[in-house]
Enzyme design. Structure first.
Site, PDB file in Angstrom:
ATOM      1  N   LYS A 153       2.106  -3.897   6.540  1.00  0.00           N
ATOM      2  CA  LYS A 153       2.548  -3.851   5.140  1.00  0.00           C
ATOM      3  C   LYS A 153       4.070  -3.669   5.081  1.00  0.00           C
ATOM      4  CE  LYS A 153      -1.479  -4.431   3.348  1.00  0.00           C
ATOM      5  NZ  LYS A 153      -1.804  -5.770   2.843  1.00  0.00           N
TER       6      LYS A 153
ATOM      7  N   SER B 147       0.836  -1.193   0.000  1.00  0.00           N
ATOM      8  CA  SER B 147       0.000   0.000   0.000  1.00  0.00           C
ATOM      9  C   SER B 147       0.872   1.245   0.000  1.00  0.00           C
ATOM     10  CB  SER B 147      -0.852  -0.023   1.265  1.00  0.00           C
ATOM     11  OG  SER B 147      -1.411   1.249   1.498  1.00  0.00           O
TER      12      SER B 147
ATOM     13  N   TYR C  23      -2.047  -1.363  10.820  1.00  0.00           N
ATOM     14  CA  TYR C  23      -2.285  -1.831   9.449  1.00  0.00           C
ATOM     15  C   TYR C  23      -1.081  -1.501   8.568  1.00  0.00           C
ATOM     16  CZ  TYR C  23      -3.783  -1.762   4.608  1.00  0.00           C
ATOM     17  OH  TYR C  23      -3.829  -1.963   3.245  1.00  0.00           O
TER      18      TYR C  23
HETATM   19  P1  NAD Z   1     -10.903  -7.236   0.850  1.00  0.00           P
HETATM   20  O1  NAD Z   1     -11.159  -7.273   2.312  1.00  0.00           O
HETATM   21  O2  NAD Z   1     -12.056  -7.033  -0.056  1.00  0.00           O
HETATM   22  O3  NAD Z   1     -10.140  -8.574   0.399  1.00  0.00           O
HETATM   23  C1  NAD Z   1      -9.299  -9.296   1.249  1.00  0.00           C
HETATM   24  C2  NAD Z   1      -9.725 -10.758   1.179  1.00  0.00           C
HETATM   25  O4  NAD Z   1      -8.847 -11.534   1.991  1.00  0.00           O
HETATM   26  C3  NAD Z   1     -11.137 -10.982   1.711  1.00  0.00           C
HETATM   27  O5  NAD Z   1     -11.833 -11.803   0.807  1.00  0.00           O
HETATM   28  C4  NAD Z   1     -10.922 -11.695   3.046  1.00  0.00           C
HETATM   29  O6  NAD Z   1     -11.982 -12.569   3.345  1.00  0.00           O
HETATM   30  C5  NAD Z   1      -9.618 -12.417   2.791  1.00  0.00           C
HETATM   31  N1  NAD Z   1      -8.792 -12.705   3.973  1.00  0.00           N
HETATM   32  C6  NAD Z   1      -8.350 -11.855   4.927  1.00  0.00           C
HETATM   33  N2  NAD Z   1      -7.588 -12.516   5.818  1.00  0.00           N
HETATM   34  C7  NAD Z   1      -7.534 -13.801   5.418  1.00  0.00           C
HETATM   35  C8  NAD Z   1      -6.892 -14.967   5.894  1.00  0.00           C
HETATM   36  N3  NAD Z   1      -6.159 -14.962   7.001  1.00  0.00           N
HETATM   37  N4  NAD Z   1      -7.045 -16.128   5.208  1.00  0.00           N
HETATM   38  C9  NAD Z   1      -7.796 -16.164   4.072  1.00  0.00           C
HETATM   39  N5  NAD Z   1      -8.426 -15.101   3.582  1.00  0.00           N
HETATM   40  C10 NAD Z   1      -8.298 -13.936   4.239  1.00  0.00           C
HETATM   41  O7  NAD Z   1      -9.791  -6.125   0.588  1.00  0.00           O
HETATM   42  P2  NAD Z   1      -9.217  -5.546  -0.766  1.00  0.00           P
HETATM   43  O8  NAD Z   1      -9.592  -4.114  -0.841  1.00  0.00           O
HETATM   44  O9  NAD Z   1      -9.526  -6.444  -1.890  1.00  0.00           O
HETATM   45  O10 NAD Z   1      -7.661  -5.584  -0.443  1.00  0.00           O
HETATM   46  C11 NAD Z   1      -6.835  -6.667  -0.827  1.00  0.00           C
HETATM   47  C12 NAD Z   1      -5.430  -6.427  -0.305  1.00  0.00           C
HETATM   48  O11 NAD Z   1      -4.961  -5.182  -0.812  1.00  0.00           O
HETATM   49  C13 NAD Z   1      -5.333  -6.320   1.210  1.00  0.00           C
HETATM   50  O12 NAD Z   1      -4.143  -6.943   1.628  1.00  0.00           O
HETATM   51  C14 NAD Z   1      -5.261  -4.827   1.461  1.00  0.00           C
HETATM   52  O13 NAD Z   1      -4.580  -4.530   2.635  1.00  0.00           O
HETATM   53  C15 NAD Z   1      -4.494  -4.358   0.232  1.00  0.00           C
HETATM   54  N6  NAD Z   1      -4.747  -2.937  -0.082  1.00  0.00           N
HETATM   55  C16 NAD Z   1      -6.033  -2.509  -0.261  1.00  0.00           C
HETATM   56  C17 NAD Z   1      -6.270  -1.160  -0.523  1.00  0.00           C
HETATM   57  C18 NAD Z   1      -7.681  -0.642  -0.685  1.00  0.00           C
HETATM   58  O14 NAD Z   1      -7.875   0.574  -0.582  1.00  0.00           O
HETATM   59  N7  NAD Z   1      -8.672  -1.483  -0.988  1.00  0.00           N
HETATM   60  C19 NAD Z   1      -5.200  -0.258  -0.622  1.00  0.00           C
HETATM   61  C20 NAD Z   1      -3.894  -0.742  -0.457  1.00  0.00           C
HETATM   62  C21 NAD Z   1      -3.693  -2.100  -0.188  1.00  0.00           C
HETATM   63  N1  UFG Z   2     -12.982  10.983   3.106  1.00  0.00           N
HETATM   64  C1  UFG Z   2     -14.022  11.841   3.426  1.00  0.00           C
HETATM   65  N2  UFG Z   2     -15.196  11.296   3.880  1.00  0.00           N
HETATM   66  C2  UFG Z   2     -15.368   9.953   4.007  1.00  0.00           C
HETATM   67  C3  UFG Z   2     -14.298   9.091   3.672  1.00  0.00           C
HETATM   68  C4  UFG Z   2     -13.118   9.650   3.230  1.00  0.00           C
HETATM   69  O1  UFG Z   2     -13.901  13.061   3.337  1.00  0.00           O
HETATM   70  O2  UFG Z   2     -16.457   9.519   4.434  1.00  0.00           O
HETATM   71  C5  UFG Z   2     -11.717  11.569   2.593  1.00  0.00           C
HETATM   72  C6  UFG Z   2     -10.508  11.277   3.469  1.00  0.00           C
HETATM   73  O3  UFG Z   2     -10.394  12.230   4.485  1.00  0.00           O
HETATM   74  C7  UFG Z   2      -9.377  11.314   2.440  1.00  0.00           C
HETATM   75  C8  UFG Z   2     -10.038  10.793   1.149  1.00  0.00           C
HETATM   76  O4  UFG Z   2     -11.441  10.963   1.350  1.00  0.00           O
HETATM   77  O5  UFG Z   2      -8.971  12.648   2.215  1.00  0.00           O
HETATM   78  C9  UFG Z   2      -9.755   9.327   0.879  1.00  0.00           C
HETATM   79  O6  UFG Z   2     -10.075   8.571   2.044  1.00  0.00           O
HETATM   80  P1  UFG Z   2     -10.197   6.967   2.017  1.00  0.00           P
HETATM   81  O7  UFG Z   2     -10.593   6.551   3.391  1.00  0.00           O
HETATM   82  O8  UFG Z   2     -11.043   6.542   0.892  1.00  0.00           O
HETATM   83  O9  UFG Z   2      -8.708   6.508   1.668  1.00  0.00           O
HETATM   84  P2  UFG Z   2      -7.325   6.744   2.426  1.00  0.00           P
HETATM   85  O10 UFG Z   2      -6.421   7.444   1.479  1.00  0.00           O
HETATM   86  O11 UFG Z   2      -7.536   7.361   3.745  1.00  0.00           O
HETATM   87  O12 UFG Z   2      -6.827   5.262   2.692  1.00  0.00           O
HETATM   88  C10 UFG Z   2      -6.811   4.271   1.661  1.00  0.00           C
HETATM   89  C11 UFG Z   2      -6.956   2.903   2.283  1.00  0.00           C
HETATM   90  C12 UFG Z   2      -5.757   2.557   3.115  1.00  0.00           C
HETATM   91  C13 UFG Z   2      -4.498   2.722   2.318  1.00  0.00           C
HETATM   92  C14 UFG Z   2      -4.427   4.090   1.682  1.00  0.00           C
HETATM   93  C15 UFG Z   2      -3.249   4.176   0.752  1.00  0.00           C
HETATM   94  O13 UFG Z   2      -8.120   2.845   3.093  1.00  0.00           O
HETATM   95  O14 UFG Z   2      -5.833   1.218   3.513  1.00  0.00           O
HETATM   96  O15 UFG Z   2      -5.624   4.348   0.941  1.00  0.00           O
HETATM   97  O16 UFG Z   2      -3.316   3.179  -0.217  1.00  0.00           O
HETATM   98  F1  UFG Z   2      -3.441   2.555   3.116  1.00  0.00           F
END
Ligand code: NAD
Ligand code: UFG
Length: 337
Positions: A152, A124, A148
């Site tokens: 990572k 991330s 969290y």
């Molecule tokens: P998500 O929660 O939709 O997907 C994660 C999946 O992993 C889920 O299906 C969950 O059931 C499964 N899971 C979690 N722990 C597990 C375990 N111990 N064993 C088996 N399955 C397990 O999330 P996502 O948005 O698809 O994110 C996927 C990955 O990308 C995550 O590692 C997250 O940290 C990373 N990531 C997401 C974002 C974002 O904004 N969505 C940003 C940066 C990184």
């Molecule tokens: N925001 C609002 N109102 C809301 C939700 C978000 O104003 O209800 C704003 C936040 O303050 C921020 C922007 O929208 O300025 C984006 O917020 P998100 O929560 O959508 O995303 P973040 O950038 O805070 O975090 C996301 C993931 C993290 C990851 C990060 C970088 O949730 O897991 O991006 O990849 F680490």
């Protein structure tokens, strides 16, 4: 290739499974469904007309992972199986560290035993901490302020150390920026449990009437309009980035680090207005105090992935807004039918 997708039923995982299948790869999913539904995989199979082998297992459980590797030939692993709610990670540090770090260790352990040496990891942009923008892969990482983010950093470190002593290993650390959007069919998308933390799922729930008004966390940041700026990337672009990274791992050994973002910052209000325009809707919002732990502005330097992977995010913010709404509109209860 035959790819084990850990966490493949989730948001990014399901889209990546679809792109993998469409690119001709075979997919085995291991997911304990702690934040997803098996329905997502059913729909990916429907959309592609191709099968997915599903193991409902927790990838921190070594015996369960071992069984998959004994039963299936696997060429590489993509590890999405993480818990991802930043606020929850502060409340439940043990659960987050255990799940996110032990899953990485367990996969490494079993892969080594079976001679599988290609690992794609979901990292991330959070690992950069409050660095100068744009974030570049070569930057020294700064503290992330929450468990969290630390999971990572730790997983990146573990994989880097493993690759240093395993000359046959190739590892891709993919640092995602802010994934939004959904498959254009509207059949798969993000299905958050409870009240969404992230901006786009909140916006779509306001659009559908499920939530009353958006709360904009702060308009006094030193940004274009005072609201937070992020690099939003379409989940289909992100999914395609994984397939390119996996293919790259067949050519190169060692650790490869890539930002997966568009390289462009968009503010909260810019996103809200783009959503309104793309979908001909109004999103009522209130300006509220800043959210603890938020950074004013960050976006990717996305040039390394373009140079080395030949991958560049192609979809626009309008595409992201249209596809997010298309998914929400067709699935007001997510995968709960
Ligand atoms: P998500 O929660 O939709 O997907 C994660 C999946 O992993 C889920 O299906 C969950 O059931 C499964 N899971 C979690 N722990 C597990 C375990 N111990 N064993 C088996 N399955 C397990 O999330 P996502 O948005 O698809 O994110 C996927 C990955 O990308 C995550 O590692 C997250 O940290 C990373 N990531 C997401 C974002 C974002 O904004 N969505 C940003 C940066 C990184
Ligand atoms: N925001 C609002 N109102 C809301 C939700 C978000 O104003 O209800 C704003 C936040 O303050 C921020 C922007 O929208 O300025 C984006 O917020 P998100 O929560 O959508 O995303 P973040 O950038 O805070 O975090 C996301 C993931 C993290 C990851 C990060 C970088 O949730 O897991 O991006 O990849 F680490």
């Amino acid at each position: 290739m035959r790819i084990l997708v850990a966490g493949g039923a989730g948001y990014i995982g399901s889209h990546t499974c679809l792109v993998l299948l469409e690119a001709g790869h075979e997919v085995i999913v291991a997911d304990n469904l702690c934040n997803s539904k098996e329905e997502s995989l059913r729909r990916v199979q429907q959309l592609t007309g191709k099968p997915i082998l599903f193991y409902p297992v927790d990838v921190t459980e070594e015996a369960a992972v071992e069984k998959i590797f004994q039963e299936q030939h696997i060429d590489g692993v993509i590890h999405f199986a993480g818990l991802k709610a930043v606020g929850e990670s502060v409340e439940q540090p043990v659960r987050y560290y255990y799940n996110n770090v032990v899953s990485t260790l367990t996969l490494c352990k079993v892969m080594k035993r079976h001679g599988v040496n290609k690992f794609v990891f979901s990292s991330s942009a959070t690992v950069y901490g409050e660095n100068a923008i744009p974030f570049v892969e070569t930057m020294q990482l700064l503290p992330t302020t929450n468990p969290y983010g630390e999971t990572k950093v730790m997983s990146e470190r573990i994989l880097t150390d493993v690759a240093a002593v395993e000359p046959d290993w190739s590892v891709a650390l993919l640092r995602y920026f802010n994934p939004i959007g959904a498959h254009p069919s509207g059949r798969i998308g993000e299905d958050p449990q409870g009240i969404p933390n992230n901006l786009m799922p909140y916006v779509t729930q306001v659009a559908s009437g499920k939530r009353e008004r958006l709360r904009v966390w702060g308009n006094d940041y030193p940004t274009v309009d005072g609201t937070g700026v992020r690099d939003y990337i379409h989940v289909m672009d992100l999914a395609e980035g994984h397939v390119r990274a996996l293919e790259k791992l067949c050519e190169e050994k060692g650790v490869l680090v890539y930002n997966l973002g568009t390289g462009h910052g968009v503010s909260v209000l810019q996103l809200v207005h783009a959503f309104e325009k793309a979908n001909d809707l109004t999103i009522p919002y209130d300006i509220c105090p800043r959210r603890a732990g938020d950074i004013a502005e960050f976006y990717a330097d996305a040039s390394k992935a373009e140079r080395e992977l030949g991958w560049k995010a192609a979809r626009t913010i309008e595409d992201m807004c249209r596809d997010s709404w298309n998914w929400q509109r067709q699935n007001p209860q997510g995968y709960e039918v």
